[in-house]
Design an enzyme around this catalytic site. Sequence first.
Site, mmCIF file in Angstrom:
data_model
loop_
_atom_site.group_PDB
_atom_site.id
_atom_site.type_symbol
_atom_site.label_atom_id
_atom_site.label_comp_id
_atom_site.label_asym_id
_atom_site.label_seq_id
_atom_site.Cartn_x
_atom_site.Cartn_y
_atom_site.Cartn_z
ATOM 1 N N HIS A 297 9.770 -3.311 3.028
ATOM 2 C CA HIS A 297 9.191 -3.793 1.581
ATOM 3 C C HIS A 297 10.334 -4.177 0.591
ATOM 4 O O HIS A 297 10.230 -5.096 0.013
ATOM 5 C CB HIS A 297 8.517 -2.717 1.133
ATOM 6 C CG HIS A 297 7.271 -2.203 1.677
ATOM 7 N ND1 HIS A 297 7.128 -1.008 2.766
ATOM 8 C CD2 HIS A 297 6.055 -2.809 1.908
ATOM 9 C CE1 HIS A 297 6.173 -0.994 3.153
ATOM 10 N NE2 HIS A 297 5.468 -2.097 2.855
ATOM 11 N N GLU B 82 6.028 -11.297 7.453
ATOM 12 C CA GLU B 82 5.279 -12.115 8.705
ATOM 13 C C GLU B 82 5.049 -11.214 9.611
ATOM 14 O O GLU B 82 4.284 -11.717 10.632
ATOM 15 C CB GLU B 82 6.365 -13.044 9.098
ATOM 16 C CG GLU B 82 6.676 -14.317 8.085
ATOM 17 C CD GLU B 82 7.314 -15.641 8.621
ATOM 18 O OE1 GLU B 82 8.156 -15.406 9.841
ATOM 19 O OE2 GLU B 82 7.193 -16.740 8.433
ATOM 20 N N SER C 138 5.120 1.165 8.504
ATOM 21 C CA SER C 138 5.068 2.578 7.834
ATOM 22 C C SER C 138 4.417 3.410 9.021
ATOM 23 O O SER C 138 4.884 4.415 9.120
ATOM 24 C CB SER C 138 3.787 2.630 6.735
ATOM 25 O OG SER C 138 4.138 1.678 5.887
ATOM 26 N N GLN D 261 -10.289 -2.606 2.684
ATOM 27 C CA GLN D 261 -9.765 -3.335 3.947
ATOM 28 C C GLN D 261 -9.686 -1.975 4.997
ATOM 29 O O GLN D 261 -9.222 -2.537 6.089
ATOM 30 C CB GLN D 261 -8.464 -3.793 3.590
ATOM 31 C CG GLN D 261 -7.230 -2.748 3.547
ATOM 32 C CD GLN D 261 -6.119 -3.574 2.920
ATOM 33 O OE1 GLN D 261 -5.846 -4.025 1.701
ATOM 34 N NE2 GLN D 261 -5.110 -3.724 3.751
ATOM 35 N N ALA E 120 4.121 3.882 0.870
ATOM 36 C CA ALA E 120 4.738 4.269 1.965
ATOM 37 C C ALA E 120 5.729 3.231 2.410
ATOM 38 O O ALA E 120 6.215 2.691 3.415
ATOM 39 C CB ALA E 120 3.879 4.393 3.278
ATOM 40 N N GLN F 257 -2.431 -12.243 8.334
ATOM 41 C CA GLN F 257 -2.812 -11.932 6.679
ATOM 42 C C GLN F 257 -2.206 -12.930 5.764
ATOM 43 O O GLN F 257 -2.928 -13.278 4.829
ATOM 44 C CB GLN F 257 -2.284 -10.335 6.333
ATOM 45 C CG GLN F 257 -2.074 -10.168 4.858
ATOM 46 C CD GLN F 257 -1.700 -8.646 4.706
ATOM 47 O OE1 GLN F 257 -2.573 -7.834 4.875
ATOM 48 N NE2 GLN F 257 -0.544 -8.400 4.274
ATOM 49 N N MET G 89 0.927 -1.296 0.058
ATOM 50 C CA MET G 89 -0.054 0.018 -0.005
ATOM 51 C C MET G 89 0.856 1.334 -0.071
ATOM 52 O O MET G 89 0.326 2.234 0.280
ATOM 53 C CB MET G 89 -1.085 0.047 1.103
ATOM 54 C CG MET G 89 -1.939 -1.226 1.279
ATOM 55 S SD MET G 89 -3.345 -0.822 1.837
ATOM 56 C CE MET G 89 -2.931 -0.755 3.499
HETATM 57 O O1 PAF Z 1 -0.120 -5.638 4.040
HETATM 58 C C1 PAF Z 1 -0.620 -4.727 3.072
HETATM 59 O O2 PAF Z 1 0.232 -3.817 2.718
HETATM 60 C C2 PAF Z 1 -1.889 -4.791 2.352
HETATM 61 O O3 PAF Z 1 -2.823 -5.465 3.209
HETATM 62 C C3 PAF Z 1 -1.951 -5.637 0.916
HETATM 63 C C4 PAF Z 1 -1.455 -7.056 1.179
HETATM 64 C C5 PAF Z 1 -1.150 -4.877 0.103
HETATM 65 C C6 PAF Z 1 -3.364 -5.699 0.483
HETATM 66 O O4 PAF Z 1 -3.996 -4.278 0.284
#
Ligand code: PAF
EC number: 6.3.2.1
Length: 280
Positions: A37, A149, A187, A61, A32, A154, A30
């Site tokens: 990442h 993780e 973030s 979400q 940021a 998720q 998402m």
């Molecule tokens: O972890 C995230 O950044 C979000 O939940 C994802 C997996 C990109 C889905 O919008």
Amino acid sequence: MDIFNEKEKLTQTIIELKKQNKTIGFVPTMGALHDGHMSLLNVSKAQNDYTIVSIFVNPTQFNNPDDLKKYPRTEEKDIELLIKNGCDFVYMPSVSDLYEENEKAKHYDFGTIDKVMEGSSRPGHFDGVATVVSKLFNIVQPTKAYFGEKDFQQIRIIQEMVKQEKLDVEIVPVSIYRAVSGLALSSRNARLSSKQLNDAPQIYEILSKAVALKSEGKDVAEIKHFVEKEFAQSPFELEYFEITNEETLLSIEHFEEAKNVRGFVVAYAGDIRLIDNIKF
Ligand code: PAF
């Protein structure tokens, strides 16, 4: 690095790559973006011919519209970071590229795993995550997709969605990326004051001590009591600490109840909600 804002153009590129039998690694985000990442990007680059990163702040979400509005958007910095780290393609769609007008999240039946922890504190959140990740997988058609993780629940949700929808993609969980201090990168850390940032590594210290107690033969109840006591003496307000079976995410009472066990914590530094977890 090529940037795509529309799925049709990205699809043409993907068809070309597939024709050449190239493997595609995918890192959904998402934005940021931070070093956590980049660690996902690096694992993907090492395991695939090409890597695609998506940047999309997914409205379905967020159960709180204010959180959606406040979510950090740092597109230019994100793109610079991705170029610097050798990403091949970025997909940055608008909401209308992924959703029909007024489209809501699909309703999934995930059994127990979306009823506990983040599922009970954020109703509807995981339906939104599964909906958008399913849409993204159908567009990107990745060989493998990479998730940190830190959001372990998720990952379990996405694994279940992939099973239910029979998608041909391997989900690769990547270990939590921690600062030297032990703090899990997020973030949200950007919002911590320097005092909070200084204190925040205590969360991982407490989790590490909890794991050490297990090696000394302590069982779940004693360890939970220890963690709650430690948080009560810390500057953080504990929302929950759960020790669960990694598969079902249901709390256990004794370590011998499950082969793979993980402890999950959510704690507040002021109004900033921090999450972390550790394998027992
Ligand atoms: O972890 C995230 O950044 C979000 O939940 C994802 C997996 C990109 C889905 O919008």
